[in-house]
Scaffold this active site. Sequence first.
Site, PDB file in Angstrom:
ATOM      1  N   GLU A   5       0.858  -1.186   0.000  1.00  0.00           N
ATOM      2  CA  GLU A   5       0.000   0.000   0.000  1.00  0.00           C
ATOM      3  C   GLU A   5       0.896   1.238   0.000  1.00  0.00           C
ATOM      4  O   GLU A   5       2.085   1.137   0.359  1.00  0.00           O
ATOM      5  CB  GLU A   5      -0.862   0.022   1.274  1.00  0.00           C
ATOM      6  N   PRO A   6       0.335   2.395  -0.339  1.00  0.00           N
ATOM      7  CA  PRO A   6       1.162   3.603  -0.328  1.00  0.00           C
ATOM      8  C   PRO A   6       1.862   3.813   1.023  1.00  0.00           C
ATOM      9  O   PRO A   6       2.994   4.266   1.076  1.00  0.00           O
ATOM     10  CB  PRO A   6       0.157   4.715  -0.636  1.00  0.00           C
ATOM     11  N   GLU A  15       8.962  -8.142  -3.970  1.00  0.00           N
ATOM     12  CA  GLU A  15       8.860  -9.350  -3.112  1.00  0.00           C
ATOM     13  C   GLU A  15       9.783  -9.214  -1.895  1.00  0.00           C
ATOM     14  O   GLU A  15      10.376 -10.176  -1.432  1.00  0.00           O
ATOM     15  CB  GLU A  15       9.113 -10.619  -3.935  1.00  0.00           C
TER      16      GLU A  15
HETATM   17  C1  LIG Z   1       7.287  -3.247 -10.567  1.00  0.00           C
HETATM   18  C2  LIG Z   1       6.774  -3.544  -9.195  1.00  0.00           C
HETATM   19  C3  LIG Z   1       5.930  -4.627  -9.008  1.00  0.00           C
HETATM   20  C4  LIG Z   1       5.402  -4.892  -7.745  1.00  0.00           C
HETATM   21  N1  LIG Z   1       4.482  -5.906  -7.607  1.00  0.00           N
HETATM   22  C5  LIG Z   1       3.840  -6.054  -6.418  1.00  0.00           C
HETATM   23  C6  LIG Z   1       2.758  -6.974  -6.294  1.00  0.00           C
HETATM   24  O1  LIG Z   1       2.394  -7.695  -7.237  1.00  0.00           O
HETATM   25  N2  LIG Z   1       2.105  -7.038  -5.108  1.00  0.00           N
HETATM   26  C7  LIG Z   1       2.448  -6.283  -4.025  1.00  0.00           C
HETATM   27  O2  LIG Z   1       1.824  -6.415  -2.983  1.00  0.00           O
HETATM   28  N3  LIG Z   1       3.487  -5.394  -4.124  1.00  0.00           N
HETATM   29  C8  LIG Z   1       4.164  -5.257  -5.294  1.00  0.00           C
HETATM   30  N4  LIG Z   1       5.183  -4.344  -5.404  1.00  0.00           N
HETATM   31  C9  LIG Z   1       5.575  -3.566  -4.239  1.00  0.00           C
HETATM   32  C10 LIG Z   1       6.938  -3.971  -3.691  1.00  0.00           C
HETATM   33  O3  LIG Z   1       6.854  -5.234  -3.074  1.00  0.00           O
HETATM   34  C11 LIG Z   1       7.422  -2.871  -2.748  1.00  0.00           C
HETATM   35  O4  LIG Z   1       7.767  -1.757  -3.556  1.00  0.00           O
HETATM   36  C12 LIG Z   1       8.600  -3.277  -1.894  1.00  0.00           C
HETATM   37  O5  LIG Z   1       8.212  -4.253  -0.944  1.00  0.00           O
HETATM   38  C13 LIG Z   1       9.236  -2.096  -1.144  1.00  0.00           C
HETATM   39  O6  LIG Z   1       8.281  -1.302  -0.520  1.00  0.00           O
HETATM   40  P1  LIG Z   1       8.306   0.288  -0.753  1.00  0.00           P
HETATM   41  O7  LIG Z   1       8.388   0.523  -2.207  1.00  0.00           O
HETATM   42  O8  LIG Z   1       7.169   0.871  -0.028  1.00  0.00           O
HETATM   43  O9  LIG Z   1       9.673   0.774  -0.139  1.00  0.00           O
HETATM   44  P2  LIG Z   1       9.936   1.189   1.401  1.00  0.00           P
HETATM   45  O10 LIG Z   1       9.430   0.109   2.291  1.00  0.00           O
HETATM   46  O11 LIG Z   1       9.433   2.562   1.626  1.00  0.00           O
HETATM   47  O12 LIG Z   1      11.514   1.191   1.451  1.00  0.00           O
HETATM   48  C14 LIG Z   1      12.310   2.282   0.987  1.00  0.00           C
HETATM   49  C15 LIG Z   1      13.770   1.934   1.288  1.00  0.00           C
HETATM   50  O13 LIG Z   1      13.949   1.789   2.715  1.00  0.00           O
HETATM   51  C16 LIG Z   1      14.510   0.535   2.991  1.00  0.00           C
HETATM   52  N5  LIG Z   1      14.034   0.022   4.278  1.00  0.00           N
HETATM   53  C17 LIG Z   1      12.761  -0.006   4.745  1.00  0.00           C
HETATM   54  N6  LIG Z   1      12.728  -0.577   5.959  1.00  0.00           N
HETATM   55  C18 LIG Z   1      14.002  -0.917   6.273  1.00  0.00           C
HETATM   56  C19 LIG Z   1      14.625  -1.571   7.372  1.00  0.00           C
HETATM   57  N7  LIG Z   1      13.927  -2.008   8.427  1.00  0.00           N
HETATM   58  N8  LIG Z   1      15.967  -1.760   7.353  1.00  0.00           N
HETATM   59  C20 LIG Z   1      16.695  -1.336   6.297  1.00  0.00           C
HETATM   60  N9  LIG Z   1      16.162  -0.735   5.208  1.00  0.00           N
HETATM   61  C21 LIG Z   1      14.834  -0.527   5.199  1.00  0.00           C
HETATM   62  C22 LIG Z   1      14.056  -0.360   1.850  1.00  0.00           C
HETATM   63  O14 LIG Z   1      14.879  -1.514   1.720  1.00  0.00           O
HETATM   64  C23 LIG Z   1      14.185   0.601   0.674  1.00  0.00           C
HETATM   65  O15 LIG Z   1      15.538   0.662   0.284  1.00  0.00           O
HETATM   66  C24 LIG Z   1       5.755  -4.093  -6.647  1.00  0.00           C
HETATM   67  C25 LIG Z   1       6.624  -3.004  -6.840  1.00  0.00           C
HETATM   68  C26 LIG Z   1       7.106  -2.723  -8.089  1.00  0.00           C
HETATM   69  C27 LIG Z   1       7.983  -1.508  -8.270  1.00  0.00           C
END
Ligand SMILES: Cc1cc2nc3c(=O)[nH]c(=O)nc-3n(C[C@H](O)[C@H](O)[C@H](O)COP(=O)(O)OP(=O)(O)OC[C@H]3O[C@@H](n4cnc5c(N)ncnc54)[C@H](O)[C@@H]3O)c2cc1C
Length: 382
Positions: free
Chosen positions: A127-128, A364
């Site tokens: 989610e966002p 993932e």
């Molecule tokens: C092309 C694409 C396809 C996708 N497909 C799916 C799908 O089919 N279903 C679905 O549910 N989601 C999907 N996603 C979502 C994807 O799983 C998330 O983007 C991913 O899990 C990361 O979440 P976020 O983008 O909110 O990044 P954030 O969680 O905001 O992370 C931002 C940065 O902070 C780091 N970070 C966060 N917490 C920590 C921590 N505790 N320790 C160290 N570093 C940390 C992260 O590693 C990252 O570098 C997809 C995303 C993309 C771009």
Amino acid sequence: MAVALTDELEQMKTMIKSFVDNEVEPYAQQIEDEDAIPPHLIEKAKELGLFGISIPEEYGGIGLNTVGKVAVLEQLGRTHNGYVSLISAHTGIGSTGIVKLGSEYLKQKYLPDMASGKKIAAFALSEPGAGSDATNISTQAEKRGNEWVLNGTKHFITNAPVADVFTVFAVTDKEKGAKGGITAFLVERDFPGLIVGKKDKKMGLRGSYTAQVIFENCIVPEENVIGEVGMGYMNALRILGEGRVGLAARAVGSCDKLIELSASYANERVQFGQPIAVNQGIQWMLADMATETEAARALTMMAAEKIDAGEKVIKEAAMAKLYASEVFNKVADKALQIHGGIGYIAEYPVERFYRDARITQIYEGTNEIQRVIIARKILAGD
Ligand SMILES: Cc1cc2nc3c(=O)[nH]c(=O)nc-3n(C[C@H](O)[C@H](O)[C@H](O)COP(=O)(O)OP(=O)(O)OC[C@H]3O[C@@H](n4cnc5c(N)ncnc54)[C@H](O)[C@@H]3O)c2cc1C
């Protein structure tokens, strides 16, 4: 540890390799240009049973075990990652919930059409406001009589623009949160109140679409709960764990293809009067690419074997995803370097693999999160 595949699986691997190399790869540039997969390639994937690789035979699928799926996904990884993403999001995170945790009713109702590719599946967790921290999802599901009413927004959902069924995670008990307060639901695209947003513009994975999925008083029948009410977070972790092994397998297959392309180019390209392959600088790159790819393959197969043996693989699946995705990025970088300027030109496949590799370190579960998972297990003595 080399895993011996059955003759049947070896034949399937050979057939899929030939299919992707000879029938999909010629359309890779078209997919890039049009951001769309030619319908005949989707039909061919259906004919080959690729949408049903993880669905048991009794529900119309091929019913491969995890080692079998890994063998198939490795071959698929050789070609256009957007094409493969459509299929693997469906067979992986899109289907695993129903296959592994769904009721008999859900299996009979949905799996046959999913196995044939008539219904495409998606997995909606992110989610966002909740990416890496999936415990913080805010999509709500409220019980009203025999139905659940969902409200909230998911984003970046692979296959959303083309999906017919979604595995959706929503909060059913705010107090309990991830510890007993999140539930998984099977939501049909046509259920009233499900809205798919516009396609995201992405860096790569052309032809594979992601979008927001919005629930506005979306009504889901009680029988469409996947697994137990309240166990959704644990279920999501299990689905993602198995999905990560598949993602690693695809990355390994892409590395195989990049190494072949690089070796072939190094043998052909002449500079200073001889093929660039005679230079040790080029040879060392190829040697590192191949060595790390084999290590990633072994790690991936080890995790797959453990899943098939019924063992918990949270750590091993995270290791396979982490390592294979990083190797994929390193191999793509070296492949581009070996190809010189041509590697940077969009008409050649290396540029596409280079862009498509990047997302494997993010989705993932990001690689930072994989490291957190692995470290937690080590510190707990597991
Ligand atoms: C092309 C694409 C396809 C996708 N497909 C799916 C799908 O089919 N279903 C679905 O549910 N989601 C999907 N996603 C979502 C994807 O799983 C998330 O983007 C991913 O899990 C990361 O979440 P976020 O983008 O909110 O990044 P954030 O969680 O905001 O992370 C931002 C940065 O902070 C780091 N970070 C966060 N917490 C920590 C921590 N505790 N320790 C160290 N570093 C940390 C992260 O590693 C990252 O570098 C997809 C995303 C993309 C771009």
